[in-house]
Design a protein around this motif. Structure first.
Motif, PDB file in Angstrom:
ATOM      1  N   LEU A 164      -8.262   4.553  -7.559  1.00 13.94           N
ATOM      2  CA  LEU A 164      -7.099   4.399  -6.694  1.00 13.94           C
ATOM      3  C   LEU A 164      -7.472   3.653  -5.413  1.00 13.94           C
ATOM      4  O   LEU A 164      -6.705   2.816  -4.921  1.00 13.94           O
ATOM      5  N   LYS A 165      -8.652   3.955  -4.852  1.00 14.34           N
ATOM      6  CA  LYS A 165      -9.101   3.250  -3.652  1.00 14.34           C
ATOM      7  C   LYS A 165      -9.339   1.773  -3.958  1.00 14.34           C
ATOM      8  O   LYS A 165      -8.995   0.901  -3.151  1.00 14.34           O
ATOM      9  N   ALA A 166      -9.917   1.485  -5.121  1.00 12.39           N
ATOM     10  CA  ALA A 166     -10.151   0.094  -5.504  1.00 12.39           C
ATOM     11  C   ALA A 166      -8.827  -0.641  -5.689  1.00 12.39           C
ATOM     12  O   ALA A 166      -8.669  -1.795  -5.263  1.00 12.39           O
ATOM     13  N   PHE A 167      -7.850   0.021  -6.319  1.00  8.49           N
ATOM     14  CA  PHE A 167      -6.542  -0.591  -6.509  1.00  8.49           C
ATOM     15  C   PHE A 167      -5.853  -0.853  -5.172  1.00  8.49           C
ATOM     16  O   PHE A 167      -5.334  -1.956  -4.933  1.00  8.49           O
ATOM     17  N   GLU A 168      -5.848   0.132  -4.273  1.00  5.16           N
ATOM     18  CA  GLU A 168      -5.155  -0.025  -2.993  1.00  5.16           C
ATOM     19  C   GLU A 168      -5.768  -1.147  -2.169  1.00  5.16           C
ATOM     20  O   GLU A 168      -5.043  -1.964  -1.573  1.00  5.16           O
ATOM     21  N   ALA A 169      -7.090  -1.206  -2.121  1.00  3.89           N
ATOM     22  CA  ALA A 169      -7.755  -2.252  -1.343  1.00  3.89           C
ATOM     23  C   ALA A 169      -7.487  -3.633  -1.936  1.00  3.89           C
ATOM     24  O   ALA A 169      -7.225  -4.599  -1.209  1.00  3.89           O
ATOM     25  N   THR A 170      -7.551  -3.753  -3.265  1.00  2.00           N
ATOM     26  CA  THR A 170      -7.298  -5.047  -3.904  1.00  2.00           C
ATOM     27  C   THR A 170      -5.849  -5.475  -3.708  1.00  2.00           C
ATOM     28  O   THR A 170      -5.566  -6.652  -3.437  1.00  2.00           O
ATOM     29  N   ALA A 171      -4.918  -4.524  -3.834  1.00  2.00           N
ATOM     30  CA  ALA A 171      -3.504  -4.841  -3.649  1.00  2.00           C
ATOM     31  C   ALA A 171      -3.227  -5.297  -2.222  1.00  2.00           C
ATOM     32  O   ALA A 171      -2.462  -6.244  -1.988  1.00  2.00           O
ATOM     33  N   ARG A 172      -3.838  -4.656  -1.266  1.00  2.00           N
ATOM     34  CA  ARG A 172      -3.600  -4.972   0.145  1.00  2.00           C
ATOM     35  C   ARG A 172      -4.260  -6.286   0.534  1.00  2.00           C
ATOM     36  O   ARG A 172      -3.687  -7.066   1.318  1.00  2.00           O
ATOM     37  N   LEU A 173      -5.469  -6.547   0.021  1.00  2.00           N
ATOM     38  CA  LEU A 173      -6.229  -7.723   0.425  1.00  2.00           C
ATOM     39  C   LEU A 173      -6.019  -8.927  -0.490  1.00  2.00           C
ATOM     40  O   LEU A 173      -6.362 -10.046  -0.120  1.00  2.00           O
ATOM     41  N   GLY A 174      -5.489  -8.682  -1.697  1.00  2.00           N
ATOM     42  CA  GLY A 174      -5.226  -9.780  -2.621  1.00  2.00           C
ATOM     43  C   GLY A 174      -6.456 -10.389  -3.233  1.00  2.00           C
ATOM     44  O   GLY A 174      -6.409 -11.518  -3.738  1.00  2.00           O
ATOM     45  N   SER A 175      -7.570  -9.659  -3.204  1.00  2.00           N
ATOM     46  CA  SER A 175      -8.822 -10.222  -3.708  1.00  2.00           C
ATOM     47  C   SER A 175      -9.761  -9.093  -4.099  1.00  2.00           C
ATOM     48  O   SER A 175      -9.956  -8.152  -3.320  1.00  2.00           O
TER      49      SER A 175
END
Length: 305
Positions: free
Chosen positions: A11-22
């Protein structure tokens, strides 16, 4: 009740990727490898049975399902982080987490904290060196803001005014300056790399027109003041931050000070700002600023409105 949840790391990996786009930027933020984050995202999508991202150029963008899930995950992680912060804070006892600029912390707040602890020995002050615009990401309970030459007060409706701020040019004694008919000439102007309009904003309020033979830039207000102390040129400074050097004769303020009413403020960032430790600290800060401001005005020629 047994909850069917993916691993928190996914979930942390998903949230960070979604927010940063990368994936790469997300990996750097959460301290994992690019491959590890990619595997977590793949596992999460397979487990959910839905595509959460799609390629866009060299980056990623959320699918409609991903957008909906991002809101849920972000809110859940914020709730979890806030709950864990309260747990840690309660374990420490009465405390308040304060975000402020490094310059204000080094040149005013920390030297005055001894007074606070003598009056309130049971309250712990935690400090973060940050800017007000970044403090919401730093678990801070309150943010202190003072530099009205760089930016207006953020969250005006929430701000608690503490004191006026006053700005003026400062330089070492003997600096080759000239003041005549609203013109202020200096050998070198010291500028802040990230607040390039400060001199222009001061000119607009003060009515002075400045000229200089050269300009030196530094990436930090603290360094600008140190450069003025070293005789490199003339810096713009807030009165509270150079009070000691003015009193000791290490710096002079040849144009006096331009006051900004209510320019020093506290921005509440959590409900702890309204609880007893926060109320006590804010009241102390207001009183301490008033006391030192009075001392500063007594040492100067007065404040130019």
């Amino acid at each position: 009740m047994v909850r069917s949840l993916p691993p928190l790391s996914a979930l942390k990996a998903f949230e960070a990727t979604a927010r940063l786009g990368s994936v790469g930027r997300a990996a750097r933020e959460i301290g994992r490898t690019h491959g590890a984050v990619s595997r977590q995202l793949s596992t999460l999508q397979q487990h959910a049975g839905v595509t959460l991202f799609e390629r866009k150029g060299t980056g990623l963008q959320l699918t409609p399902s991903g957008q909906a899930f991002q809101r849920t995950v972000s809110e859940a992680l914020d709730t979890l982080a806030n709950g864990y912060r309260r747990l840690r804070d309660d374990a420490r006892g009465p405390s308040i987490h304060v975000a402020c600029s490094a310059t204000f912390a080094m040149r005013w707040l920390v030297p005055h904290l001894g007074n606070f602890y003598r009056e309130h020995p049971g309250i712990l002050i935690r400090l973060s060196m940050t800017s007000p615009r970044d403090s919401r990401d730093d678990d801070a309970d309150i943010a202190l803001t003072w530099d009205r030459l760089a930016s207006p007060i953020c969250d005006m409706d929430q701000a608690v005014s503490l004191a006026d701020v006053a700005f003026g040019p400062v330089c070492a004694p003997g600096c080759a300056i000239a003041i005549e008919a609203g013109r202020f000439a200096m050998p070198a102007r010291i500028a802040h790399e990230y607040n390039p309009r400060s001199w222009e904003n001061w000119e607009a309020v003060s009515g002075f027109q400045t000229t200089s033979a050269s300009e030196q830039s530094f990436p930090h207000t603290y360094l600008c003041i140190e450069a003025a102390l070293a005789g490199i040129g003339v810096a713009l400074a807030e009165r509270y931050l150079v009070q000691s050097e003015i009193e000791q004769g290490k710096l002079v303020a040849p144009c006096g000070w331009i006051a900004f009413s209510g320019g020093f403020a506290v921005i509440p960032l959590s409900d702890r700002a309204s609880q007893e430790p926060g109320r006590v600290f804010i009241a102390w800060l207001k009183a301490e600023l008033e006391k030192t401001g009075t001392e500063s005005r007594m040492m100067s020629d007065g404040v130019t409105k």
